[in-house]
Write an enzyme that holds these catalytic residues in place. Sequence first.
Site, PDB file in Angstrom:
ATOM      1  N   THR A   1       0.843  -1.204   0.000  1.00 53.13           N
ATOM      2  CA  THR A   1       0.000   0.000   0.000  1.00 53.13           C
ATOM      3  C   THR A   1       0.876   1.252   0.000  1.00 53.13           C
ATOM      4  O   THR A   1       0.698   2.155  -0.831  1.00 53.13           O
ATOM      5  CB  THR A   1      -0.921  -0.010   1.243  1.00 53.13           C
TER       6      THR A   1
ATOM      7  N   ASN B   1      -5.404  -9.346  -8.131  1.00 50.94           N
ATOM      8  CA  ASN B   1      -5.525 -10.063  -6.854  1.00 50.94           C
ATOM      9  C   ASN B   1      -6.797 -10.894  -6.747  1.00 50.94           C
ATOM     10  O   ASN B   1      -6.835 -11.859  -5.990  1.00 50.94           O
ATOM     11  CB  ASN B   1      -5.453  -9.076  -5.677  1.00 50.94           C
TER      12      ASN B   1
ATOM     13  N   GLN C   1       0.889  -9.273  -6.391  1.00 51.26           N
ATOM     14  CA  GLN C   1       0.379 -10.655  -6.469  1.00 51.26           C
ATOM     15  C   GLN C   1       1.243 -11.552  -7.348  1.00 51.26           C
ATOM     16  O   GLN C   1       1.066 -12.765  -7.374  1.00 51.26           O
ATOM     17  CB  GLN C   1      -1.070 -10.667  -6.972  1.00 51.26           C
TER      18      GLN C   1
ATOM     19  N   HIS D   1       4.589  -9.932   2.454  1.00 54.34           N
ATOM     20  CA  HIS D   1       3.732 -10.982   3.041  1.00 54.34           C
ATOM     21  C   HIS D   1       2.980 -11.826   2.022  1.00 54.34           C
ATOM     22  O   HIS D   1       2.440 -12.873   2.369  1.00 54.34           O
ATOM     23  CB  HIS D   1       2.788 -10.394   4.102  1.00 54.34           C
TER      24      HIS D   1
ATOM     25  N   THR E   1      13.132   4.529  10.773  1.00 51.79           N
ATOM     26  CA  THR E   1      14.036   3.405  11.055  1.00 51.79           C
ATOM     27  C   THR E   1      13.481   2.136  10.411  1.00 51.79           C
ATOM     28  O   THR E   1      12.293   1.839  10.512  1.00 51.79           O
ATOM     29  CB  THR E   1      14.183   3.226  12.580  1.00 51.79           C
TER      30      THR E   1
ATOM     31  N   CYS F   1      -8.372  -7.699   1.211  1.00 47.97           N
ATOM     32  CA  CYS F   1      -7.868  -6.502   1.886  1.00 47.97           C
ATOM     33  C   CYS F   1      -9.016  -5.614   2.350  1.00 47.97           C
ATOM     34  O   CYS F   1      -8.850  -4.796   3.221  1.00 47.97           O
ATOM     35  CB  CYS F   1      -6.954  -5.703   0.964  1.00 47.97           C
TER      36      CYS F   1
END
Length: 376
Positions: A73, A145, A173, A195, A231, A318
């Site tokens: 995203t 997707n 995807q 992921h 970070t 999602c």
Amino acid sequence: MTMTRLYLDYNATAPVIDAAKQAALEAMVLCGNPSSVHAEGRAARAIVEKARADIARMIGAGLQQIIFTSGGTEANVLALNGVRPGPLIVSAIEHDSVLAAAKASGREVHICPVLPSGVLNLDALDNILVRISEPPLVSVMLANNETGVIQPIAAAADRVHQAGGLLHCDAVQAGGRLPINVKELGVDLLTLSGHKMGALKGVGILWARGSVALAAQIRGGGQELGRRSGTENISGIASFGAAAGIAANSLAETGRLQILRDRLETELLAIASDAVIYGRDAPRLCNTTAVRMPGLAAETQVMSFDLEGIAISSGAACSSGKVRASHVLQAMGVEAHAASEAIRISMGHKTTDDDIARFLAAWDKIYTRMKRRAAG
Ligand code: PLP
């Protein structure tokens, strides 16, 4: 006795693969900040740079062109907001992160339609490109997707470049499911998410060709050569690098998944001849099936499969929780009611032939029960 669960929702997120878990654990125990110059900092920096190299190798890219983000995203938002000025052209089947960023951009936005097969309408893209007055940024995903339909990215890139524009490709995807080479695709910017490839959640990249001027959207400490401050998520990045290393060498797995998918679809249609598989005539990802079971709302199907111990999804996971017909299927000309009865089954590295048999038995049970009820 507890029922073993069967997970068939890899397009929502994939189970973490062993190599990614190991890399994340090793990174987690390091205490240094990658921006610090002492030994602890340098050890953390080495993790980040190794992962960057592994991901760069997977997509045939240069090291400095990879910017770590918090996921797909954020990478999409960085691409759409970071490249300015000019109009935006986005395909009608993009992920919500692209569509929402385009809508919020305040720029001139054109939506490029797809054909009933789910493939980008290149003639329509040509028509938009001749109508606009300034070179655009165009965003087209590599694989959808919901349907898995693969898009003609190289052909789109040629057209966009002839019009003086840039092409961004959301390849979230496709990671680990298709070979990805940024040069062969001819894209200028490309998004990946860890992921979906078996890494931890909350890490992604935007690859940007060296010549692309990109304005940072998150400013602060100047990390990622000033293009994305904050970070770094070292464990997530380490796991992403490990997953990319595996993905670059594991595309043989796609043949196995395609056989499972084809069996699933053939047998599912043999049980329910009125079922409809969307995007079946187009080139598709090896792991994805979008199918309508006429007569049963997608949410009811998801719950029924869940009771059978099987995780699948309705439309885009999602945005699950929101009951709305899929914009992807509607863009393919599927009417809203039919789209509201479509589910998505998506497989991955743990899926076996026995899993397909179990899914088909549950499909048979749910379909037969629904038909019996409908008959009164
Ligand atoms: N793009 C596509 C095509 C996706 O399927 C998703 C998530 O499902 C995203 C972007 C968002 O990625 P992330 O979950 O890493 O923010």
